[in-house]
Design a protein around this motif. Structure first.
Motif, PDB file in Angstrom:
ATOM      1  N   ASN A 163      -5.474  12.017   4.177  1.00 40.08           N
ATOM      2  CA  ASN A 163      -4.615  11.850   5.342  1.00 40.08           C
ATOM      3  C   ASN A 163      -5.035  12.704   6.529  1.00 40.08           C
ATOM      4  O   ASN A 163      -4.588  12.471   7.651  1.00 40.08           O
ATOM      5  CB  ASN A 163      -3.159  12.173   4.979  1.00 40.08           C
ATOM      6  CG  ASN A 163      -2.341  10.926   4.692  1.00 40.08           C
ATOM      7  OD1 ASN A 163      -2.886   9.906   4.272  1.00 40.08           O
ATOM      8  ND2 ASN A 163      -1.044  10.999   4.921  1.00 40.08           N
ATOM      9  N   LEU A 183       0.864  -1.177   0.000  1.00 40.40           N
ATOM     10  CA  LEU A 183       0.000   0.000   0.000  1.00 40.40           C
ATOM     11  C   LEU A 183       0.899   1.225   0.000  1.00 40.40           C
ATOM     12  O   LEU A 183       1.777   1.357   0.865  1.00 40.40           O
ATOM     13  CB  LEU A 183      -0.904   0.024   1.233  1.00 40.40           C
ATOM     14  CG  LEU A 183      -1.698   1.315   1.466  1.00 40.40           C
ATOM     15  CD1 LEU A 183      -2.673   1.580   0.322  1.00 40.40           C
ATOM     16  CD2 LEU A 183      -2.430   1.279   2.801  1.00 40.40           C
ATOM     17  N   ILE A 242      -7.634   3.778  -3.797  1.00 35.63           N
ATOM     18  CA  ILE A 242      -8.547   4.002  -2.679  1.00 35.63           C
ATOM     19  C   ILE A 242      -8.521   5.483  -2.326  1.00 35.63           C
ATOM     20  O   ILE A 242      -7.451   6.047  -2.067  1.00 35.63           O
ATOM     21  CB  ILE A 242      -8.121   3.179  -1.446  1.00 35.63           C
ATOM     22  CG1 ILE A 242      -8.050   1.688  -1.784  1.00 35.63           C
ATOM     23  CG2 ILE A 242      -9.073   3.426  -0.278  1.00 35.63           C
ATOM     24  CD1 ILE A 242      -7.340   0.863  -0.724  1.00 35.63           C
ATOM     25  N   LYS A 243      -9.671   6.120  -2.309  1.00 32.33           N
ATOM     26  CA  LYS A 243      -9.729   7.523  -1.919  1.00 32.33           C
ATOM     27  C   LYS A 243      -9.645   7.624  -0.399  1.00 32.33           C
ATOM     28  O   LYS A 243     -10.482   7.049   0.320  1.00 32.33           O
ATOM     29  CB  LYS A 243     -11.006   8.185  -2.432  1.00 32.33           C
ATOM     30  CG  LYS A 243     -11.031   9.691  -2.169  1.00 32.33           C
ATOM     31  CD  LYS A 243     -12.196  10.372  -2.871  1.00 32.33           C
ATOM     32  CE  LYS A 243     -12.125  11.888  -2.669  1.00 32.33           C
ATOM     33  NZ  LYS A 243     -13.214  12.591  -3.376  1.00 32.33           N
ATOM     34  N   ALA A 244      -8.634   8.334   0.094  1.00 33.44           N
ATOM     35  CA  ALA A 244      -8.456   8.481   1.538  1.00 33.44           C
ATOM     36  C   ALA A 244      -7.662   9.740   1.813  1.00 33.44           C
ATOM     37  O   ALA A 244      -6.553   9.908   1.302  1.00 33.44           O
ATOM     38  CB  ALA A 244      -7.734   7.269   2.123  1.00 33.44           C
ATOM     39  N   THR A 295       0.598   5.232   0.179  1.00 33.68           N
ATOM     40  CA  THR A 295      -0.279   6.394   0.352  1.00 33.68           C
ATOM     41  C   THR A 295       0.220   7.520  -0.540  1.00 33.68           C
ATOM     42  O   THR A 295       1.416   7.677  -0.768  1.00 33.68           O
ATOM     43  CB  THR A 295      -0.325   6.855   1.818  1.00 33.68           C
ATOM     44  OG1 THR A 295       0.925   7.439   2.193  1.00 33.68           O
ATOM     45  CG2 THR A 295      -0.639   5.685   2.749  1.00 33.68           C
ATOM     46  N   SER A 309      -8.350   2.601   4.733  1.00 36.46           N
ATOM     47  CA  SER A 309      -7.619   2.312   3.499  1.00 36.46           C
ATOM     48  C   SER A 309      -6.660   1.145   3.690  1.00 36.46           C
ATOM     49  O   SER A 309      -6.474   0.331   2.782  1.00 36.46           O
ATOM     50  CB  SER A 309      -6.862   3.559   3.023  1.00 36.46           C
ATOM     51  OG  SER A 309      -5.751   3.847   3.854  1.00 36.46           O
ATOM     52  N   VAL A 356      -7.790   6.869   6.786  1.00 37.33           N
ATOM     53  CA  VAL A 356      -6.469   6.250   6.647  1.00 37.33           C
ATOM     54  C   VAL A 356      -6.509   4.807   7.133  1.00 37.33           C
ATOM     55  O   VAL A 356      -6.018   3.888   6.463  1.00 37.33           O
ATOM     56  CB  VAL A 356      -5.413   7.061   7.424  1.00 37.33           C
ATOM     57  CG1 VAL A 356      -4.081   6.330   7.443  1.00 37.33           C
ATOM     58  CG2 VAL A 356      -5.230   8.444   6.796  1.00 37.33           C
ATOM     59  N   GLU A 411      -8.883  -1.937   3.719  1.00 33.74           N
ATOM     60  CA  GLU A 411      -9.431  -2.200   2.384  1.00 33.74           C
ATOM     61  C   GLU A 411      -8.371  -2.777   1.458  1.00 33.74           C
ATOM     62  O   GLU A 411      -8.634  -3.721   0.704  1.00 33.74           O
ATOM     63  CB  GLU A 411     -10.007  -0.911   1.797  1.00 33.74           C
ATOM     64  CG  GLU A 411     -10.679  -1.105   0.438  1.00 33.74           C
ATOM     65  CD  GLU A 411     -11.326   0.148  -0.102  1.00 33.74           C
ATOM     66  OE1 GLU A 411     -11.584   0.201  -1.325  1.00 33.74           O
ATOM     67  OE2 GLU A 411     -11.556   1.088   0.692  1.00 33.74           O
ATOM     68  N   ALA A 412      -7.180  -2.224   1.505  1.00 37.30           N
ATOM     69  CA  ALA A 412      -6.090  -2.735   0.668  1.00 37.30           C
ATOM     70  C   ALA A 412      -5.764  -4.178   1.029  1.00 37.30           C
ATOM     71  O   ALA A 412      -5.565  -5.022   0.148  1.00 37.30           O
ATOM     72  CB  ALA A 412      -4.850  -1.860   0.828  1.00 37.30           C
ATOM     73  N   THR A 437      -3.392   5.193  -2.383  1.00 40.16           N
ATOM     74  CA  THR A 437      -4.431   6.116  -1.947  1.00 40.16           C
ATOM     75  C   THR A 437      -4.243   7.459  -2.639  1.00 40.16           C
ATOM     76  O   THR A 437      -3.151   7.794  -3.088  1.00 40.16           O
ATOM     77  CB  THR A 437      -4.428   6.333  -0.417  1.00 40.16           C
ATOM     78  OG1 THR A 437      -3.262   7.073  -0.027  1.00 40.16           O
ATOM     79  CG2 THR A 437      -4.483   5.011   0.333  1.00 40.16           C
ATOM     80  N   TYR A 438      -5.331   8.198  -2.687  1.00 43.02           N
ATOM     81  CA  TYR A 438      -5.307   9.532  -3.273  1.00 43.02           C
ATOM     82  C   TYR A 438      -6.386  10.369  -2.605  1.00 43.02           C
ATOM     83  O   TYR A 438      -7.307   9.832  -1.970  1.00 43.02           O
ATOM     84  CB  TYR A 438      -5.553   9.470  -4.788  1.00 43.02           C
ATOM     85  CG  TYR A 438      -6.969   9.063  -5.156  1.00 43.02           C
ATOM     86  CD1 TYR A 438      -7.933  10.019  -5.469  1.00 43.02           C
ATOM     87  CD2 TYR A 438      -7.358   7.723  -5.153  1.00 43.02           C
ATOM     88  CE1 TYR A 438      -9.235   9.660  -5.774  1.00 43.02           C
ATOM     89  CE2 TYR A 438      -8.656   7.352  -5.463  1.00 43.02           C
ATOM     90  CZ  TYR A 438      -9.596   8.323  -5.775  1.00 43.02           C
ATOM     91  OH  TYR A 438     -10.885   7.954  -6.068  1.00 43.02           O
TER      92      TYR A 438
END
Length: 248
Positions: free
Chosen positions: A67, A12, A63-65, A14, A76, A73, A79-80, A38-39
């Motif tokens: 920080n 993952l 994954i939209k997250a 970020t 994510s 966070v 989920e990952a 993530t983005y």
């Protein structure tokens, strides 16, 4: 570039939709890992990175997250792990830049710097460590400005990045007995859309370097890939500066 050093591993990253984070995601995939990123904004850029990784034969998802949101966070990470089946590598790459002289630096900007650059990596690392087994790696992207303050206006940024170095060293102590490593990479001036090598402040930065050029994102990604791989298992609690000798 293709390799099998990370074959069977999952990662993952970020902030993996652009810049250094995207280069790291691509490199880990090229080494054989399946990768989640993530983005916050720029879903199209995130999906482009995912599509590129999938085209190379690896699994990937975006994954939209934000920080700034600790719950997002933590979600994510979960989920990952669920999507990829396991989690072996966490790269804390998402970050923000806030530079203001002390007399105009707001408490809100200081707090936001700590939230994004330090608190979020703590949240992600804690969540990831709970899911990792022996052989796991946590790698955080700090800055050479965590170690040497070269210009005024860096109170918020440098404090948050120096804290990330301290956090990483503490993680290494806590997680070492479980076979999980924790290291930090401190890039200097690197050619990205946020700090382009032909930007208005570029020459000022180059004058500080022993090697007077900006770094390439691929160079940062290469170091991260090595830290995530089998050849660095005895390396933990270490900070690696990659800045063309600016801190020499």
């Amino acid at each position: 570039m293709t390799s099998t050093k990370l074959q069977g591993k999952t990662a993952l990253v970020t902030g993996g939709s652009r810049g250094i984070g995207a280069a790291i995601a691509r490199r880990l995939a090229a080494e054989g890992a399946d990768v989640a990123i993530t983005y916050v904004n720029g879903a199209e850029k995130a999906e482009a990175v995912v599509a590129e990784i999938r085209a190379g034969g690896r699994r990937a998802l975006a994954i939209k997250a934000d920080n700034r949101d600790a719950d997002a966070v933590e979600r994510s990470v979960k989920e990952a792990t669920k999507a990829l089946g396991r989690l072996d590598i966490l790269v804390n790459s998402a970050g923000i830049w806030r530079a203001e002289p002390l007399d105009s630096l707001s408490l809100a900007d200081f707090d936001e710097s700590i939230e994004v650059n330090l608190r979020a990596p703590f949240v992600a690392s804690k969540a990831a460590a709970a899911l990792m087994g022996e052989g796991g790696s946590i790698i955080s992207i700090s800055s050479n400005l965590a170690d040497r303050i070269t210009d005024p206006g860096l109170a918020a940024y440098s404090a948050s990045k120096a804290g990330l170095v301290g956090l990483t060293k503490a993680l290494a102590r806590d997680l070492g007995p479980r076979g999980i490593t924790a290291n930090v990479v401190n890039p200097g001036s690197t050619d990205t859309d946020m700090n382009p090598a032909d930007g208005p402040h570029a020459e000022h930065q180059r004058q500080k370097m022993a090697t007077p050029r900006f770094g390439d994102v691929a160079e940062i990604a290469g170091l991260v890939a090595w830290l995530a791989g089998p050849e660095s298992r005895f390396v933990t609690g270490s900070a690696f500066t990659i800045d063309g000798g600016a801190n020499t």
